[in-house]
Design an enzyme around this catalytic site. Structure first.
Site, PDB file in Angstrom:
ATOM      1  N   ASN A   1     -10.095   4.882   2.076  1.00  0.00           N
ATOM      2  CA  ASN A   1      -9.016   4.737   1.104  1.00  0.00           C
ATOM      3  C   ASN A   1      -8.929   6.001   0.275  1.00  0.00           C
ATOM      4  OD1 ASN A   1      -7.194   2.451   0.773  1.00  0.00           O
ATOM      5  ND2 ASN A   1      -9.049   1.201   0.829  1.00  0.00           N
TER       6      ASN A   1
ATOM      7  N   ARG B   1      -7.165   1.176  12.901  1.00  0.00           N
ATOM      8  CA  ARG B   1      -5.813   1.570  12.493  1.00  0.00           C
ATOM      9  C   ARG B   1      -5.942   2.604  11.387  1.00  0.00           C
ATOM     10  NH1 ARG B   1      -4.695  -0.317   7.420  1.00  0.00           N
ATOM     11  NH2 ARG B   1      -5.384  -2.403   6.807  1.00  0.00           N
TER      12      ARG B   1
ATOM     13  N   ASN C   1      -5.215   4.189   7.622  1.00  0.00           N
ATOM     14  CA  ASN C   1      -5.255   3.561   6.301  1.00  0.00           C
ATOM     15  C   ASN C   1      -5.256   4.618   5.215  1.00  0.00           C
ATOM     16  OD1 ASN C   1      -5.477   0.934   4.939  1.00  0.00           O
ATOM     17  ND2 ASN C   1      -7.391   1.750   4.112  1.00  0.00           N
TER      18      ASN C   1
ATOM     19  N   GLU D   1       0.843  -1.209   0.000  1.00  0.00           N
ATOM     20  CA  GLU D   1       0.000   0.000   0.000  1.00  0.00           C
ATOM     21  C   GLU D   1       0.872   1.251   0.000  1.00  0.00           C
ATOM     22  OE1 GLU D   1      -2.672   1.531  -0.245  1.00  0.00           O
ATOM     23  OE2 GLU D   1      -4.404   0.233   0.093  1.00  0.00           O
TER      24      GLU D   1
ATOM     25  N   ASP E   1      -9.895   1.168  -4.319  1.00  0.00           N
ATOM     26  CA  ASP E   1      -8.883   1.212  -3.255  1.00  0.00           C
ATOM     27  C   ASP E   1      -8.116   2.530  -3.389  1.00  0.00           C
ATOM     28  OD1 ASP E   1      -6.823   0.483  -1.341  1.00  0.00           O
ATOM     29  OD2 ASP E   1      -7.351  -1.606  -1.681  1.00  0.00           O
TER      30      ASP E   1
END
Length: 286
Positions: free
Chosen positions: A149, A101, A103, A17, A198
């Site tokens: 995202n 968390r 992201n 990522e 994403d």
């Protein structure tokens, strides 16, 4: 003839990522979130380096006032020096959401950091969308996401795009000069068979490039949300993409090997020829 190359390395990412081009280092940085590792590829010679991390690392960006990186970890945001390694925590944006968390993140043209969070167990819609400015002011702008995202910006910096992958939606917000957002609107709803949107980036023409988790490709969409073209790749879970190189004319694409058949290309780092140039990444202003 293939329209991609797989960057040669001895391993694959569990959850690749956050690709980020650093002109200062002449390198592409990216993370393996589940593998708790930061990677760097020096483009001039294809030299690879990696650094294991003490916890999940979700993204890195450069800082304007420091040679250190700014990093998003599961526990929060920290300054990150690599040689020698040193981690200095800055802030934990969600002390009330222990299962979350961070992201995905990007910096807007004004030097503000925009980032999201998600439930690390994938059970609740507890993700939120934040900004952090150079004076350390944290704002929560939106809430109730399954999987945050994206974020990316229009070339003029007057719009920010943000994704809820869990709902297949890409949103657009007017971005005001003072760092506040206007009303959220639906920019794009992914169709059946596309997978989930994403990570994404914007090119110099204002088109969005979006990675397809579960869809095996990266696609380019025009400023009205219409599909322009797609680049298929031999990995199921494509996670993010960015422009890189001195001319910002090379595109690197990350992928994940989790939730796949474990084939050779799953979790690979790909390079494709986008045929257009990107926007220079901005360093965080604080």
């Amino acid at each position: 003839m293939t329209n991609f190359r797989i960057v040669a390395r001895p391993t694959r990412d569990l959850l690749g990522e956050g690709p980020y081009w650093s002109a200062r280092a002449g390198a592409l940085f990216w993370v393996d979130i589940m593998g708790a590792r930061l990677w760097a590829l020096t483009l001039a010679n294809d030299r690879l380096r990696n650094w294991p991390m003490p916890e999940k690392i979700c993204w890195v960006v450069e800082q304007a006032v420091s040679d250190n990186l700014l990093a998003g970890f599961k526990s929060g945001i920290a300054d990150l020096a690599l040689e020698p390694m040193a981690i200095r925590p800055r802030l934990a944006p969600e002390p009330d959401r222990p299962h979350n968390r961070l992201n995905d993140a990007k910096v807007d043209p004004a030097g503000r950091l925009w980032f999201g969070s998600k439930d690390d167990r994938d059970q609740e819609a507890s993700g939120a969308f934040y900004s952090l400015d150079g004076k350390g002011r944290l704002r929560r702008h939106d809430d109730g996401y399954l999987v945050t995202n994206g974020p990316t910006f229009s070339p003029e910096g007057d719009y920010v795009y943000h994704t809820d992958s869990g709902r297949g939606r890409v949103y657009r917000f007017p971005l005001h000069a003072d760092g506040t957002l206007g009303e959220r609107s639906l920019f794009l709803q992914f169709e059946d068979g596309w997978g989930a949107p994403d990570g994404m980036t914007t090119d110099a023409e204002g088109y969005l490039w979006i990675a397809h988790w579960g869809g095996g490709r990266v696609s380019r969409f025009d400023p009205r949300g219409r599909l322009d073209r797609s680049v298929p790749l031999p990995a199921t879970n494509i996670t993010s993409c960015t422009f890189a190189g001195p001319g910002l004319d090379r595109m690197f694409v990350t992928s994940a090997s989790v939730d796949t058949d474990g084939g050779e290309a799953q979790g690979a780092l790909f390079e494709i020829d986008p045929g257009v140039t990107g926007l220079a990444p901005i360093a965080f202003g604080g």
